[in-house]
Design a protein around this motif. Sequence first.
Motif, PDB file in Angstrom:
ATOM      1  N   ARG A  86      11.632   7.826  -8.599  1.00 27.85           N
ATOM      2  CA  ARG A  86      10.221   7.432  -8.730  1.00 27.85           C
ATOM      3  C   ARG A  86       9.657   7.172  -7.344  1.00 27.85           C
ATOM      4  NH1 ARG A  86       7.401   2.675 -12.464  1.00 27.85           N
ATOM      5  NH2 ARG A  86       5.286   3.080 -11.719  1.00 27.85           N
ATOM      6  N   LEU A  87       8.630   7.916  -6.988  1.00 27.16           N
ATOM      7  CA  LEU A  87       8.001   7.782  -5.678  1.00 27.16           C
ATOM      8  C   LEU A  87       6.954   6.677  -5.747  1.00 27.16           C
ATOM      9  CD1 LEU A  87       7.500  11.592  -4.881  1.00 27.16           C
ATOM     10  CD2 LEU A  87       9.564  10.171  -4.664  1.00 27.16           C
ATOM     11  N   ARG A  88       7.048   5.703  -4.844  1.00 19.91           N
ATOM     12  CA  ARG A  88       6.163   4.538  -4.929  1.00 19.91           C
ATOM     13  C   ARG A  88       5.166   4.422  -3.784  1.00 19.91           C
ATOM     14  NH1 ARG A  88       9.883  -0.478  -6.898  1.00 19.91           N
ATOM     15  NH2 ARG A  88      10.685  -0.350  -4.750  1.00 19.91           N
ATOM     16  N   ARG A  89       5.453   5.088  -2.655  1.00 17.40           N
ATOM     17  CA  ARG A  89       4.513   5.049  -1.531  1.00 17.40           C
ATOM     18  C   ARG A  89       4.608   6.365  -0.786  1.00 17.40           C
ATOM     19  NH1 ARG A  89       1.182   1.444   0.388  1.00 17.40           N
ATOM     20  NH2 ARG A  89       0.662   1.280   2.590  1.00 17.40           N
ATOM     21  N   LEU A  90       3.444   6.977  -0.532  1.00 17.91           N
ATOM     22  CA  LEU A  90       3.401   8.331   0.003  1.00 17.91           C
ATOM     23  C   LEU A  90       2.373   8.427   1.124  1.00 17.91           C
ATOM     24  CD1 LEU A  90       3.348   9.988  -3.515  1.00 17.91           C
ATOM     25  CD2 LEU A  90       5.270  10.115  -1.936  1.00 17.91           C
ATOM     26  N   GLN A  91       2.505   9.494   1.916  1.00 17.69           N
ATOM     27  CA  GLN A  91       1.578   9.682   3.036  1.00 17.69           C
ATOM     28  C   GLN A  91       1.466  11.158   3.377  1.00 17.69           C
ATOM     29  OE1 GLN A  91       2.804   7.863   6.720  1.00 17.69           O
ATOM     30  NE2 GLN A  91       0.718   7.766   7.518  1.00 17.69           N
ATOM     31  N   ARG A  92       0.246  11.647   3.484  1.00 19.59           N
ATOM     32  CA  ARG A  92      -0.009  12.998   3.971  1.00 19.59           C
ATOM     33  C   ARG A  92      -0.230  12.966   5.471  1.00 19.59           C
ATOM     34  NH1 ARG A  92      -5.065  14.608   0.409  1.00 19.59           N
ATOM     35  NH2 ARG A  92      -4.966  16.522   1.645  1.00 19.59           N
ATOM     36  N   ALA A  93      -0.003  14.096   6.117  1.00 21.43           N
ATOM     37  CA  ALA A  93      -0.187  14.193   7.568  1.00 21.43           C
ATOM     38  C   ALA A  93      -1.621  13.816   7.937  1.00 21.43           C
ATOM     39  CB  ALA A  93       0.123  15.607   8.035  1.00 21.43           C
ATOM     40  N   ARG A 129      -3.166  11.082   7.421  1.00 27.35           N
ATOM     41  CA  ARG A 129      -3.779  10.136   6.491  1.00 27.35           C
ATOM     42  C   ARG A 129      -3.004   8.827   6.469  1.00 27.35           C
ATOM     43  NH1 ARG A 129      -6.884  12.977   2.655  1.00 27.35           N
ATOM     44  NH2 ARG A 129      -7.651  14.910   3.628  1.00 27.35           N
ATOM     45  N   ALA A 130      -3.633   7.802   5.922  1.00 26.61           N
ATOM     46  CA  ALA A 130      -2.972   6.512   5.790  1.00 26.61           C
ATOM     47  C   ALA A 130      -1.960   6.541   4.646  1.00 26.61           C
ATOM     48  CB  ALA A 130      -4.005   5.416   5.540  1.00 26.61           C
ATOM     49  N   ALA A 131      -0.930   5.735   4.751  1.00 27.16           N
ATOM     50  CA  ALA A 131       0.042   5.595   3.665  1.00 27.16           C
ATOM     51  C   ALA A 131      -0.637   4.908   2.478  1.00 27.16           C
ATOM     52  CB  ALA A 131       1.239   4.792   4.135  1.00 27.16           C
ATOM     53  N   GLN A 132      -0.256   5.327   1.256  1.00 25.52           N
ATOM     54  CA  GLN A 132      -0.851   4.767   0.048  1.00 25.52           C
ATOM     55  C   GLN A 132       0.205   4.561  -1.022  1.00 25.52           C
ATOM     56  OE1 GLN A 132      -3.746   8.098  -0.454  1.00 25.52           O
ATOM     57  NE2 GLN A 132      -5.292   6.484  -0.584  1.00 25.52           N
ATOM     58  N   ASP A 133      -0.039   3.591  -1.904  1.00 25.13           N
ATOM     59  CA  ASP A 133       0.771   3.486  -3.106  1.00 25.13           C
ATOM     60  C   ASP A 133       0.579   4.749  -3.931  1.00 25.13           C
ATOM     61  OD1 ASP A 133       1.613   0.994  -2.351  1.00 25.13           O
ATOM     62  OD2 ASP A 133       0.123  -0.077  -3.529  1.00 25.13           O
ATOM     63  N   ALA A 134       1.579   5.083  -4.735  1.00 25.03           N
ATOM     64  CA  ALA A 134       1.564   6.359  -5.453  1.00 25.03           C
ATOM     65  C   ALA A 134       0.306   6.529  -6.303  1.00 25.03           C
ATOM     66  CB  ALA A 134       2.805   6.477  -6.325  1.00 25.03           C
ATOM     67  N   GLU A 135      -0.123   5.482  -6.995  1.00 29.28           N
ATOM     68  CA  GLU A 135      -1.295   5.595  -7.872  1.00 29.28           C
ATOM     69  C   GLU A 135      -2.529   5.988  -7.087  1.00 29.28           C
ATOM     70  OE1 GLU A 135      -3.895   2.887 -11.043  1.00 29.28           O
ATOM     71  OE2 GLU A 135      -2.084   2.066 -10.117  1.00 29.28           O
ATOM     72  N   ALA A 136      -2.761   5.323  -5.951  1.00 31.09           N
ATOM     73  CA  ALA A 136      -3.919   5.654  -5.127  1.00 31.09           C
ATOM     74  C   ALA A 136      -3.768   7.033  -4.503  1.00 31.09           C
ATOM     75  CB  ALA A 136      -4.095   4.600  -4.034  1.00 31.09           C
ATOM     76  N   PHE A 137      -2.560   7.377  -4.081  1.00 32.43           N
ATOM     77  CA  PHE A 137      -2.311   8.681  -3.467  1.00 32.43           C
ATOM     78  C   PHE A 137      -2.673   9.809  -4.430  1.00 32.43           C
ATOM     79  CE2 PHE A 137       0.416  12.323  -2.587  1.00 32.43           C
ATOM     80  CZ  PHE A 137       0.275  12.487  -1.220  1.00 32.43           C
ATOM     81  N   LEU A 138      -2.278   9.681  -5.691  1.00 26.29           N
ATOM     82  CA  LEU A 138      -2.491  10.753  -6.662  1.00 26.29           C
ATOM     83  C   LEU A 138      -3.936  10.870  -7.116  1.00 26.29           C
ATOM     84  CD1 LEU A 138       0.762  10.454  -8.795  1.00 26.29           C
ATOM     85  CD2 LEU A 138       0.198  12.171  -7.063  1.00 26.29           C
ATOM     86  N   ARG A 139      -4.753   9.877  -6.830  1.00 26.60           N
ATOM     87  CA  ARG A 139      -6.179  10.015  -7.136  1.00 26.60           C
ATOM     88  C   ARG A 139      -6.845  11.031  -6.213  1.00 26.60           C
ATOM     89  NH1 ARG A 139      -6.187   4.258  -8.356  1.00 26.60           N
ATOM     90  NH2 ARG A 139      -6.819   3.758  -6.213  1.00 26.60           N
ATOM     91  N   GLY A 140      -6.219  11.256  -5.031  1.00 25.05           N
ATOM     92  CA  GLY A 140      -6.802  12.206  -4.096  1.00 25.05           C
ATOM     93  C   GLY A 140      -5.911  13.394  -3.801  1.00 25.05           C
ATOM     94  N   TYR A 141      -4.824  13.522  -4.570  1.00 22.34           N
ATOM     95  CA  TYR A 141      -3.872  14.601  -4.302  1.00 22.34           C
ATOM     96  C   TYR A 141      -3.272  15.054  -5.627  1.00 22.34           C
ATOM     97  CZ  TYR A 141      -0.142  17.170  -1.872  1.00 22.34           C
ATOM     98  OH  TYR A 141       0.690  18.135  -1.396  1.00 22.34           O
ATOM     99  N   SER A 142      -3.380  16.333  -5.919  1.00 24.74           N
ATOM    100  CA  SER A 142      -2.902  16.866  -7.200  1.00 24.74           C
ATOM    101  C   SER A 142      -1.410  17.155  -7.161  1.00 24.74           C
ATOM    102  CB  SER A 142      -3.678  18.146  -7.541  1.00 24.74           C
ATOM    103  OG  SER A 142      -3.217  18.676  -8.773  1.00 24.74           O
ATOM    104  N   LEU A 143      -0.681  16.486  -8.042  1.00 28.30           N
ATOM    105  CA  LEU A 143       0.757  16.700  -8.161  1.00 28.30           C
ATOM    106  C   LEU A 143       1.113  16.646  -9.651  1.00 28.30           C
ATOM    107  CD1 LEU A 143       2.897  17.124  -5.918  1.00 28.30           C
ATOM    108  CD2 LEU A 143       3.536  14.734  -6.222  1.00 28.30           C
ATOM    109  N   PRO A 144       0.608  17.607 -10.430  1.00 23.56           N
ATOM    110  CA  PRO A 144       0.734  17.522 -11.896  1.00 23.56           C
ATOM    111  C   PRO A 144       2.162  17.694 -12.388  1.00 23.56           C
ATOM    112  CG  PRO A 144      -0.184  19.631 -11.244  1.00 23.56           C
ATOM    113  CD  PRO A 144      -0.100  18.810  -9.988  1.00 23.56           C
ATOM    114  N   PRO A 145       2.488  17.099 -13.538  1.00 27.30           N
ATOM    115  CA  PRO A 145       3.812  17.306 -14.141  1.00 27.30           C
ATOM    116  C   PRO A 145       4.104  18.804 -14.304  1.00 27.30           C
ATOM    117  CG  PRO A 145       2.665  15.548 -15.266  1.00 27.30           C
ATOM    118  CD  PRO A 145       1.671  16.167 -14.323  1.00 27.30           C
TER     119      PRO A 145
END
Length: 303
Positions: free
Chosen positions: A273-280, A282-298
């Motif tokens: 389970r990924l809990r904190r992510l960061q794009r090049a 960009r600022a690091a974000q919790d997974a929920e906030a990250f996925l609001r701006g980045y598509s990673l569908p099941p």
Amino acid sequence: MRLAFMGSPDFAVPALEALHAAGHEIAAVYTQPPRPAGRGQRETPCPVHRKALALGLPTRHPVRLRRDAAEHEAFAALALDAAVVAAYGLILPAAMLEAPRRGCLNIHASLLPRWRGAAPIQAAILAGDRETGITIMQMDEGLDTGAMLLSGRVPIRDTDNTQVVHDALAALGSELILRTLAEPPPPVPQPEEGATYAPKLSKADGQLNWTEDAAGLARRVRALNPWPGTFFRHDGQPVRVLDAVAEDCPTIAPPGQVLDDAPRIACGHGRLRLRRLQRAGRAAQDAEAFLRGYSLPPGTLLA
């Protein structure tokens, strides 16, 4: 006591501060040379160099030490009682190891002989060790093979990353080196049984291999945080993983497949389970906030 201090990164700063505060005479501080850093690639001194300047201590930062007779002579001319070495970054030749009256004492970030080498903290976390520590070692010409003088232990908790363990060990190292100098303990030769090696890490070590088990990947995320960091690739671009937790749940999905919106990723065994992510860039974000701006569908298959 008249000392030289030899160190470069943040890990070594508490020991330098402690020696200075204790009233030891620090004749010279040896560090790695300033190097380009930041967007402007300006020549920047390392943390120990900056601290030495702040304390008003004389500094030296030779590019190399081996086969440099002038450096050997300059070191011998300091007439030292001892040299304290902490993650300096250069190998000391015999001429320098033997120059101080009490030799060169190394603050090593492991319980020797386990995890000799360049990355002992990361290696301990990667291996799932439940504890690590500091060993004050009498240096010889081998790779962290000298006699042990004093040691102390630090637990590794399931949530600890390298930065957390690093800070605890740096503080412990500053305490142990003061004790070693005050009351020299008898040297104890290292046993070869149980010796392990912690090789230097590179950015390539940070790529997550989803065919591995989830527990091992979670340790890798913790071990390589903050550097070099762990990542996966999606649409050809790296995404950093700064925090993750393993879940020991069976799954029939192929390794690397996104299982849900948490997101959880299928692994060789279990899921991560990924809990904190960061794009090049960009600022690091919790997974929920990250996925609001980045598509990673099941169903997505990650590289």
